[in-house]
Design an enzyme around this catalytic site. Structure first.
Site, mmCIF file in Angstrom:
data_model
loop_
_atom_site.group_PDB
_atom_site.id
_atom_site.type_symbol
_atom_site.label_atom_id
_atom_site.label_comp_id
_atom_site.label_asym_id
_atom_site.label_seq_id
_atom_site.Cartn_x
_atom_site.Cartn_y
_atom_site.Cartn_z
ATOM 1 C CE LYS A 112 -4.445 -1.652 1.486
ATOM 2 N NZ LYS A 112 -5.687 -1.384 2.179
ATOM 3 C CE LYS A 195 -6.168 -7.467 -0.858
ATOM 4 N NZ LYS A 195 -7.083 -7.463 0.242
ATOM 5 C CE LYS A 198 -13.677 -3.348 0.919
ATOM 6 N NZ LYS A 198 -12.510 -3.073 1.773
HETATM 7 P P1 ATP Z 1 -8.849 -2.371 0.350
HETATM 8 O O1 ATP Z 1 -8.897 -2.376 -1.131
HETATM 9 O O2 ATP Z 1 -9.474 -1.168 0.971
HETATM 10 O O3 ATP Z 1 -7.513 -2.684 0.931
HETATM 11 P P2 ATP Z 1 -9.894 -5.015 0.332
HETATM 12 O O4 ATP Z 1 -10.916 -5.136 -0.734
HETATM 13 O O5 ATP Z 1 -8.550 -5.555 0.084
HETATM 14 O O6 ATP Z 1 -9.788 -3.521 0.826
HETATM 15 P P3 ATP Z 1 -10.374 -5.603 3.130
HETATM 16 O O7 ATP Z 1 -11.380 -4.702 3.719
HETATM 17 O O8 ATP Z 1 -8.959 -5.285 3.411
HETATM 18 O O9 ATP Z 1 -10.573 -5.720 1.555
HETATM 19 O O10 ATP Z 1 -10.646 -7.117 3.535
HETATM 20 C C1 ATP Z 1 -11.865 -7.610 4.042
HETATM 21 C C2 ATP Z 1 -11.863 -9.117 4.056
HETATM 22 O O11 ATP Z 1 -11.949 -9.626 2.727
HETATM 23 C C3 ATP Z 1 -10.614 -9.764 4.647
HETATM 24 O O12 ATP Z 1 -10.993 -10.915 5.342
HETATM 25 C C4 ATP Z 1 -9.790 -10.118 3.452
HETATM 26 O O13 ATP Z 1 -8.911 -11.170 3.698
HETATM 27 C C5 ATP Z 1 -10.869 -10.497 2.456
HETATM 28 N N1 ATP Z 1 -10.438 -10.264 1.080
HETATM 29 C C6 ATP Z 1 -10.171 -9.053 0.534
HETATM 30 N N2 ATP Z 1 -9.814 -9.187 -0.744
HETATM 31 C C7 ATP Z 1 -9.863 -10.511 -1.013
HETATM 32 C C8 ATP Z 1 -9.583 -11.300 -2.170
HETATM 33 N N3 ATP Z 1 -9.210 -10.727 -3.300
HETATM 34 N N4 ATP Z 1 -9.739 -12.638 -2.105
HETATM 35 C C9 ATP Z 1 -10.138 -13.226 -0.960
HETATM 36 N N5 ATP Z 1 -10.399 -12.546 0.177
HETATM 37 C C10 ATP Z 1 -10.263 -11.214 0.169
#
Ligand code: ATP
Ligand code: LTN
Length: 331
Positions: A112, A195, A198
């Site tokens: 990040k 990965k 969002k």
């Molecule tokens: P950001 O983009 O704001 O970092 P994010 O979409 O990566 O957010 P988080 O809010 O950090 O999501 O994660 C929420 C939950 O969803 C966590 O349990 C994380 O492990 C899971 N998660 C997020 N992205 C993925 C993915 N691509 N595949 C599987 N699990 C995910």
């Protein structure tokens, strides 16, 4: 007595298919078997720039998405992190049981911070895992269901808890991760080495839970694959592998079954079929979301998160007091 489960998602945008398959779907599956606490990690979300108005809306939308995905507010404690001030307070205490070098090794921080200008990376982003440790340790959580990307944060939580306990006494339970294989790591549709996230600047990289069917299919059609034109589950074809994973998670078919189903078919047919399967699954969530997203439901939603915070405080308040006493504060 049921074991305690705790997890959270940042309200940094509309949730993605990754959040659903890696987290929410599993939360729903276990809600009857554990004492579950699920929160909206708003304190964590401001570690990168957020527009206040959008953030405000996204917090409410995340509560609605939790419910639309099937979390039952009577069975689960659903709350907003900042409503329970003990999270931030315990975070401060735990900062003093955590070392700089440990935080410097966190891959999420490295990823990040690399996306930002060097001199505008926030201390909060660096400190993110300590707040996450506080979230977990406040409730004596036994298990923490998250996607694969959070494994390192769970490990450091355990380290911090053990270190605190050895200095101050047996205060915290050492939590275990709960990472189910299927859906644990859904990759970006535009770059299968990253990965799905969002907060990705390219909306074609992710499927939002609220995307319309035509948008979903368009995004799958644009998904980056390769020039093999063979649907094969292989790390040499990461784009296709990711699509097979998604399709497997949605349909329950194994990768071998999916390979067979699309034997001889080109990527065009494969992508549209995956898109349709995803759209059909999300349609049910979207219908529930629309129902919740009406002015008449505002009071119901407020009631859900107010009651959730109240229930959370019943555990968080005495735990923080115990910590304050242990470190020598006058309480
Ligand atoms: P950001 O983009 O704001 O970092 P994010 O979409 O990566 O957010 P988080 O809010 O950090 O999501 O994660 C929420 C939950 O969803 C966590 O349990 C994380 O492990 C899971 N998660 C997020 N992205 C993925 C993915 N691509 N595949 C599987 N699990 C995910
Ligand atoms: N860092 C998590 C969100 C989160 C979390 C938590 C998950 C914040 N605090 C406590 C589990 C337990 C993420 O998924 N990015």
């Amino acid at each position: 007595m049921k074991q305690t489960i705790l997890s959270g998602i940042q309200p940094s945008g509309i949730l993605t298919l990754g959040n659903y398959l890696g987290a929410l779907r599993n939360w729903v599956a276990i809600q009857n078997d554990y004492d579950c606490k699920y929160f909206i990690a708003d304190l964590h979300s401001i570690t990168v720039t957020q527009d206040p108005k959008t953030l405000h809306e996204n917090i409410k939308k995340t509560v609605m998405q939790y419910l639309a995905c099937g979390l039952d507010p009577d069975k689960n404690t659903i709350f907003i992190q900042s409503h329970v001030h003990e999270h931030a307070e315990l975070g401060w205490i735990l900062n003093n049981s955590t070392y700089m070098g440990e935080m410097e090794r966190m891959t999420q921080f490295k990823d990040k911070s690399a996306k930002q200008k060097k001199d505008s990376v926030r201390v909060g982003l660096f400190d993110y895992p300590v707040l996450m440790a506080a979230d977990i340790l406040l409730y004596d959580a036994d298990l923490v269901p998250v996607g694969e990307d959070q494994r390192q944060h769970l490990e450091i939580t355990r380290t911090i808890a053990r270190r605190f306990n050895s200095q101050y006494g047996d205060i915290f339970k050492i939590p275990e991760g709960y990472i189910s294989e299927a859906g644990a790591r859904i990759m970006s549709l535009q770059d299968p080495s990253k990965k799905m996230s969002k907060s990705d600047s390219n909306p074609n990289a992710y499927i939002s839970l609220l995307d319309a069917k035509d948008v979903i299919i368009k995004k799958f059609k644009k998904a980056v694959t390769d020039s093999e034109n063979v649907v094969r589950y292989s790390s040499e074809q990461p784009g296709v592998q990711n699509l097979i994973n998604i399709y497997s998670c949605i349909t329950g078919k194994t990768a071998t079954e999916v390979e067979k189903e699309f034997e001889g078919a080109g990527y065009g047919t494969f992508k549209v079929t995956v898109g349709e399967a995803v759209a059909d699954t999300l349609a049910m969530i979207q219908a529930k979301y629309e129902e919740l997203n009406s002015p008449e439901n505002e009071d119901f939603l407020k009631d859900v998160y107010a009651k959730g915070a109240e229930r959370a405080r019943l555990l968080a308040t005495p735990k923080l007091r115990q910590v304050y006493e242990a470190v020598g504060f006058i309480v």
